[in-house]
Design a protein around this motif. Sequence first.
Motif, PDB file in Angstrom:
ATOM      1  N   SER A   1      -9.003   6.681   2.086  1.00 32.00           N
ATOM      2  CA  SER A   1      -9.633   5.450   1.623  1.00 32.00           C
ATOM      3  C   SER A   1      -9.815   4.481   2.780  1.00 32.00           C
ATOM      4  CB  SER A   1      -8.772   4.793   0.539  1.00 32.00           C
ATOM      5  OG  SER A   1      -9.277   3.518   0.224  1.00 32.00           O
ATOM      6  N   ASP A   2     -11.019   3.933   2.895  1.00 34.04           N
ATOM      7  CA  ASP A   2     -11.299   2.937   3.935  1.00 34.04           C
ATOM      8  C   ASP A   2     -11.081   1.522   3.438  1.00 34.04           C
ATOM      9  OD1 ASP A   2     -12.031   4.908   5.763  1.00 34.04           O
ATOM     10  OD2 ASP A   2     -14.114   4.919   5.065  1.00 34.04           O
ATOM     11  N   GLN A   3     -10.806   1.385   2.119  1.00 33.48           N
ATOM     12  CA  GLN A   3     -10.636   0.049   1.560  1.00 33.48           C
ATOM     13  C   GLN A   3      -9.188  -0.282   1.211  1.00 33.48           C
ATOM     14  OE1 GLN A   3     -12.964   2.230  -0.186  1.00 33.48           O
ATOM     15  NE2 GLN A   3     -14.520   1.622   1.313  1.00 33.48           N
ATOM     16  N   ILE A   4      -8.428   0.711   0.754  1.00 33.48           N
ATOM     17  CA  ILE A   4      -7.099   0.450   0.217  1.00 33.48           C
ATOM     18  C   ILE A   4      -6.042   0.777   1.263  1.00 33.48           C
ATOM     19  CG2 ILE A   4      -5.482   0.949  -1.643  1.00 33.48           C
ATOM     20  CD1 ILE A   4      -7.946   1.914  -3.264  1.00 33.48           C
TER      21      ILE A   4
ATOM     22  N   ASN B   1      -8.669  -4.184   0.764  1.00 29.36           N
ATOM     23  CA  ASN B   1      -9.154  -5.107   1.793  1.00 29.36           C
ATOM     24  C   ASN B   1     -10.649  -5.385   1.715  1.00 29.36           C
ATOM     25  OD1 ASN B   1      -6.649  -5.523   3.116  1.00 29.36           O
ATOM     26  ND2 ASN B   1      -6.838  -3.523   4.130  1.00 29.36           N
ATOM     27  N   SER B   2     -11.333  -4.807   0.748  1.00 26.40           N
ATOM     28  CA  SER B   2     -12.776  -5.048   0.619  1.00 26.40           C
ATOM     29  C   SER B   2     -13.019  -6.245  -0.299  1.00 26.40           C
ATOM     30  CB  SER B   2     -13.467  -3.806   0.049  1.00 26.40           C
ATOM     31  OG  SER B   2     -13.164  -3.639  -1.329  1.00 26.40           O
TER      32      SER B   2
ATOM     33  N   GLY C   1       1.263   9.858   3.468  1.00 26.99           N
ATOM     34  CA  GLY C   1       1.111   8.410   3.563  1.00 26.99           C
ATOM     35  C   GLY C   1       0.044   7.984   4.542  1.00 26.99           C
ATOM     36  N   GLY C   2      -0.439   8.910   5.369  1.00 26.89           N
ATOM     37  CA  GLY C   2      -1.497   8.589   6.326  1.00 26.89           C
ATOM     38  C   GLY C   2      -2.885   8.654   5.748  1.00 26.89           C
ATOM     39  N   ASN C   3      -3.024   8.935   4.427  1.00 24.40           N
ATOM     40  CA  ASN C   3      -4.341   9.062   3.818  1.00 24.40           C
ATOM     41  C   ASN C   3      -4.938   7.721   3.403  1.00 24.40           C
ATOM     42  OD1 ASN C   3      -4.361  11.828   4.048  1.00 24.40           O
ATOM     43  ND2 ASN C   3      -3.565  12.194   2.011  1.00 24.40           N
ATOM     44  N   TRP C   4      -4.156   6.640   3.477  1.00 25.08           N
ATOM     45  CA  TRP C   4      -4.660   5.349   3.063  1.00 25.08           C
ATOM     46  C   TRP C   4      -5.367   4.671   4.241  1.00 25.08           C
ATOM     47  CZ3 TRP C   4      -3.881   4.194  -2.129  1.00 25.08           C
ATOM     48  CH2 TRP C   4      -3.022   5.062  -2.800  1.00 25.08           C
ATOM     49  N   ALA C   5      -6.001   3.544   3.997  1.00 27.55           N
ATOM     50  CA  ALA C   5      -6.759   2.854   5.043  1.00 27.55           C
ATOM     51  C   ALA C   5      -5.874   2.597   6.256  1.00 27.55           C
ATOM     52  CB  ALA C   5      -7.299   1.531   4.501  1.00 27.55           C
ATOM     53  N   LEU C   6      -6.457   2.675   7.422  1.00 26.97           N
ATOM     54  CA  LEU C   6      -5.808   2.485   8.723  1.00 26.97           C
ATOM     55  C   LEU C   6      -4.927   3.668   9.125  1.00 26.97           C
ATOM     56  CD1 LEU C   6      -4.689  -1.270   8.409  1.00 26.97           C
ATOM     57  CD2 LEU C   6      -6.867  -0.356   9.268  1.00 26.97           C
TER      58      LEU C   6
END
Length: 339
Positions: free
Chosen positions: A41-44, A67-68, A275-280
């Motif tokens: 996810s690029d937003q969460i 964050n969007s 846990g690395g699948n979320w934004a950032l």
Amino acid sequence: MARRDGLIALSVAGMSAMSAPASANDTTAQLGAGGLIIGRSDQIAMESEDLFISPEKVTVDYVFRNNSDKDVETLVAFPMPDIEGSPYANVDIPVDASDNFLGFSVSIDGQEVKPELQHSAFAVGLDIGKELDANGVPYFPFGDATLKALEKLSSEVAADWQNRGLITLNEYDDGSGMKSVRGPLWQLRSTYWWRASFPAGKPVKVAHSYKPSVGGTAGVSFYTDGKFQGQYDDYKRKYCLDESFERAVEKATKNSGDGFPPYTETWLSYVLTTGGNWALGTIGKFRLTIDKGDPANIVSFCGAGVKKVGLTTFEMTATDFYPERDIEILILQPYDSPR
């Protein structure tokens, strides 16, 4: 576990007099479970994760933030560990004969969520779910209901399934004569999932818990004849065993008087890398707490900056944490300690 060079080990010992060891061949395997996952996810973003692990329970408290500037609704999943059906399998199933064999539960902002459960069963690389359904055979390979359903299969279907590697015949003498019992050979794959809403710019608290699968041996498998040998090198890499751990084992062995370490092994696994699948790809604030269960136990695991924060608890914290390594925990328990 941290994105830094120089992982450190933590080994804390308490000693007492013990009896002679049981055979180290008496081994139970653990199942590795972990946290929640989402398609990248690029937003969460995962603002924080507070993870507690003990042999009795695992609890995880997250704070997520969208964050969007738009609300996001997406699927969130908790993959259960794969279970292999085998006559030789000896794995710890915390909740017997249950689809929810880890006792998984989840809540969002304090409200309990009832997730969907998706099952699949595979044998020799093929999805055999339709065949199990058509013959009334449950997917869970270790349940009594599954064994009873296999007993009811017609001889033609049973022969076909045996030839194709879906089942096997377990033959043994229980004292009243030879028995022949049909047993599953398929792999169960299970995932809990639910739809979650993440309002724009707002934090969302998600908590989940489960009872871990705990493996181990009836003795210590890596120390014999006064030496660290056998699979000790593998243990050293996996659990970051250090000199203080070695000294504790040697001292306890000397005090036992029979030349054997007076402990049993307990293993726990936690899949952290999802846990690395979320934004950032990082966790803003990460805290790991591990409870070894008894002051007399010895515990070792890989971590950076680990501190003892209680009689049996140890803590690691990190900022902008990248979960590049899963958590593997080794606990040595005195023989007279309940497991």
